[in-house]
Design a protein around this motif. Structure first.
Motif, PDB file in Angstrom:
ATOM      1  N   LEU A 131      30.099  33.746  36.078  1.00  0.00           N
ATOM      2  CA  LEU A 131      31.262  33.938  35.211  1.00  0.00           C
ATOM      3  C   LEU A 131      31.402  35.372  34.729  1.00  0.00           C
ATOM      4  CD1 LEU A 131      31.153  30.649  33.102  1.00  0.00           C
ATOM      5  CD2 LEU A 131      32.824  31.271  34.849  1.00  0.00           C
ATOM      6  N   THR A 132      30.282  36.086  34.614  1.00  0.00           N
ATOM      7  CA  THR A 132      30.357  37.478  34.191  1.00  0.00           C
ATOM      8  C   THR A 132      31.098  38.310  35.227  1.00  0.00           C
ATOM      9  OG1 THR A 132      28.282  37.275  32.975  1.00  0.00           O
ATOM     10  CG2 THR A 132      29.013  39.504  33.524  1.00  0.00           C
ATOM     11  N   ILE A 133      30.757  38.101  36.506  1.00  0.00           N
ATOM     12  CA  ILE A 133      31.473  38.806  37.570  1.00  0.00           C
ATOM     13  C   ILE A 133      32.938  38.379  37.585  1.00  0.00           C
ATOM     14  CG2 ILE A 133      31.681  39.099  40.070  1.00  0.00           C
ATOM     15  CD1 ILE A 133      28.634  38.871  40.236  1.00  0.00           C
ATOM     16  N   ALA A 134      33.190  37.077  37.477  1.00  0.00           N
ATOM     17  CA  ALA A 134      34.569  36.573  37.477  1.00  0.00           C
ATOM     18  C   ALA A 134      35.392  37.250  36.385  1.00  0.00           C
ATOM     19  CB  ALA A 134      34.578  35.060  37.298  1.00  0.00           C
ATOM     20  N   GLU A 135      34.819  37.356  35.201  1.00  0.00           N
ATOM     21  CA  GLU A 135      35.539  37.983  34.089  1.00  0.00           C
ATOM     22  C   GLU A 135      35.824  39.451  34.381  1.00  0.00           C
ATOM     23  OE1 GLU A 135      34.985  38.861  29.282  1.00  0.00           O
ATOM     24  OE2 GLU A 135      33.491  37.678  30.372  1.00  0.00           O
ATOM     25  N   ASN A 136      34.849  40.139  34.956  1.00  0.00           N
ATOM     26  CA  ASN A 136      35.005  41.570  35.210  1.00  0.00           C
ATOM     27  C   ASN A 136      36.014  41.879  36.312  1.00  0.00           C
ATOM     28  OD1 ASN A 136      33.311  43.066  33.335  1.00  0.00           O
ATOM     29  ND2 ASN A 136      31.593  42.011  34.271  1.00  0.00           N
ATOM     30  N   VAL A 137      36.226  40.942  37.228  1.00  0.00           N
ATOM     31  CA  VAL A 137      37.227  41.162  38.282  1.00  0.00           C
ATOM     32  C   VAL A 137      38.543  40.463  37.968  1.00  0.00           C
ATOM     33  CG1 VAL A 137      35.482  41.525  40.060  1.00  0.00           C
ATOM     34  CG2 VAL A 137      36.417  39.215  39.727  1.00  0.00           C
ATOM     35  N   GLY A 138      38.630  39.852  36.784  1.00  0.00           N
ATOM     36  CA  GLY A 138      39.882  39.237  36.356  1.00  0.00           C
ATOM     37  C   GLY A 138      40.143  37.861  36.918  1.00  0.00           C
ATOM     38  N   TRP A 139      39.090  37.163  37.354  1.00  0.00           N
ATOM     39  CA  TRP A 139      39.248  35.819  37.895  1.00  0.00           C
ATOM     40  C   TRP A 139      38.936  34.769  36.835  1.00  0.00           C
ATOM     41  CZ3 TRP A 139      37.944  34.868  43.728  1.00  0.00           C
ATOM     42  CH2 TRP A 139      38.732  35.723  44.512  1.00  0.00           C
ATOM     43  N   ASP A 140      39.383  33.545  37.102  1.00  0.00           N
ATOM     44  CA  ASP A 140      39.259  32.473  36.117  1.00  0.00           C
ATOM     45  C   ASP A 140      37.924  31.743  36.189  1.00  0.00           C
ATOM     46  OD1 ASP A 140      41.861  33.050  35.362  1.00  0.00           O
ATOM     47  OD2 ASP A 140      42.728  31.552  36.712  1.00  0.00           O
ATOM     48  N   ALA A 141      37.263  31.798  37.355  1.00  0.00           N
ATOM     49  CA  ALA A 141      36.042  30.998  37.548  1.00  0.00           C
ATOM     50  C   ALA A 141      35.272  31.540  38.746  1.00  0.00           C
ATOM     51  CB  ALA A 141      36.407  29.527  37.776  1.00  0.00           C
ATOM     52  N   THR A 142      34.082  31.013  38.953  1.00  0.00           N
ATOM     53  CA  THR A 142      33.311  31.381  40.134  1.00  0.00           C
ATOM     54  C   THR A 142      33.962  30.809  41.387  1.00  0.00           C
ATOM     55  OG1 THR A 142      31.902  29.420  39.980  1.00  0.00           O
ATOM     56  CG2 THR A 142      31.174  31.393  38.794  1.00  0.00           C
ATOM     57  N   VAL A 143      33.777  31.494  42.503  1.00  0.00           N
ATOM     58  CA  VAL A 143      34.415  31.089  43.756  1.00  0.00           C
ATOM     59  C   VAL A 143      33.402  31.186  44.902  1.00  0.00           C
ATOM     60  CG1 VAL A 143      36.168  31.707  45.474  1.00  0.00           C
ATOM     61  CG2 VAL A 143      36.755  31.705  43.057  1.00  0.00           C
ATOM     62  N   ASN A 144      33.392  30.129  45.708  1.00  0.00           N
ATOM     63  CA  ASN A 144      32.570  30.100  46.913  1.00  0.00           C
ATOM     64  C   ASN A 144      33.456  30.407  48.111  1.00  0.00           C
ATOM     65  OD1 ASN A 144      31.665  28.360  49.413  1.00  0.00           O
ATOM     66  ND2 ASN A 144      29.802  28.751  48.226  1.00  0.00           N
ATOM     67  N   HIS A 145      33.101  31.430  48.890  1.00  0.00           N
ATOM     68  CA  HIS A 145      34.007  31.877  49.944  1.00  0.00           C
ATOM     69  C   HIS A 145      34.160  30.857  51.063  1.00  0.00           C
ATOM     70  CE1 HIS A 145      30.470  33.100  52.371  1.00  0.00           C
ATOM     71  NE2 HIS A 145      31.307  33.119  53.385  1.00  0.00           N
ATOM     72  N   VAL A 146      33.146  30.006  51.279  1.00  0.00           N
ATOM     73  CA  VAL A 146      33.263  28.965  52.304  1.00  0.00           C
ATOM     74  C   VAL A 146      34.327  27.942  51.891  1.00  0.00           C
ATOM     75  CG1 VAL A 146      32.070  27.091  53.506  1.00  0.00           C
ATOM     76  CG2 VAL A 146      30.896  29.282  53.115  1.00  0.00           C
TER      77      VAL A 146
END
Length: 311
Positions: free
Chosen positions: A31-46
């Motif tokens: 969630l820390t990365i998500a917040e820093n890139v402006g996303w709402d939640a964690t994301v799995n690329h698969v």
């Protein structure tokens, strides 16, 4: 790629050709990365890629020709592109208005590399059809552009699109044949980032909008004059009723795309009660796709599609 004439005079005519981009190969693991890139939640690329393939297949099943621009990049470009987590939000990169392509300009440094990647391809495919924003310091993200009909365009300025950018393209929009451009300045928050997070066309005579938009004026320009109207008044003037939503989930409820006058492609997470409450929406053919993982990036189906040809 087969050659064709770009053409978009509305948001609801039959969609024939659309540009997409597959999601990047990076996870957003916490969630820390998500917040820093402006996303709402964690994301799995698969999972994101699975969503993308379902989305792409749904479009193709309805007869839409899909161009995934990530497959057209050079190896050097793709080394960067495949790490750009927002690259699947192609709507902002450019827009077809009438028979011309208006090339956007990034309003966010995080997204800046995507624009030359996509623009180089559009300039190769349609060399006579491209129009750039004139001032390099201005931003134009095309999620802020809504083509109402052959007469009128609605554009939002604010977080990602500047008034200067709109002024630099408005005369060329008039040259395409449109007679009025309305500029609105909506709240500058993540849930109101672009115009298509606040309203969208559902029919030739109906627009769905968040209820607060009834309080906002628009500055209406013609080639010679300008005036102020309230948003609903302007839309009524151009033949649209407005269905104001009192309750909404910003991304799935607002951010859909018209495949043709009878059919909408919507998120599996959209609030179905909306469609049951309005008589015009009750008649719509709704095709649902699961784009849940992709929506965590802060955008929806309209953000993920760049129409190049509508008939």
């Amino acid at each position: 790629m087969d050659s064709f004439q770009v053409n978009c005079w509305s948001e609801h005519d039959e969609l024939k050709v659309v540009m997409l981009c597959a999601p990047s190969k990076l996870d957003v693991p916490d969630l820390t990365i998500a917040e820093n890139v402006g996303w709402d939640a964690t994301v799995n690329h698969v999972k994101a890629m699975e969503n993308f393939m379902e989305f792409k297949t749904a479009l193709e099943k309805e007869g839409v020709h899909v161009i995934d621009y990530s497959k057209e990049l050079t190896n050097e470009e793709n080394t960067v592109s495949e790490q750009l987590i927002n690259r699947y939000f192609v709507r902002d990169l450019a827009c077809v208005i009438g028979n011309s392509i208006f090339l956007g300009e990034a309003g966010s440094s995080l997204r800046r590399p995507e624009y030359p990647h996509a623009h180089s391809l559009l300039e190769k495919w349609f060399p006579e059809k491209n129009l750039k924003v004139q001032q390099p310091s201005t931003a134009l993200e095309c999620g802020d552009v809504l083509i109402l009909n052959k007469d009128a365009v609605l554009i939002n300025i604010g977080m990602r699109t500047t008034l200067e950018a709109v002024k630099s393209i408005k005369d060329r929009i008039f040259q395409e044949g449109f007679s009025e451009i309305a500029i609105i300045d909506l709240p500058r928050r993540s849930d109101t980032l672009h115009l298509d997070m606040n309203c969208n066309v559902t029919n030739a005579n109906l627009l769905i909008a968040k209820n607060f938009m009834r309080y906002f004026p628009v500055h209406v320009f013609t080639a010679q004059t300008s005036r102020f109207e309230m948003t609903e008044q302007f839309l009524n003037h151009h033949g649209f009723d407005v269905y104001f939503l009192e309750k909404y989930n910003t991304i799935p409820d607002i951010n859909f795309i018209n495949l043709n006058p009878e059919t909408l492609l919507i998120s599996k997470q959209a609030t179905k009660q909306h469609w049951a409450r309005h008589p015009l929406l009750q008649k719509k053919n709704l095709i649902e796709v699961d784009v849940t993982e992709l929506e965590k990036g802060g955008g929806g189906i309209r953000c993920m599609t760049l129409p190049l040809l509508r008939k």
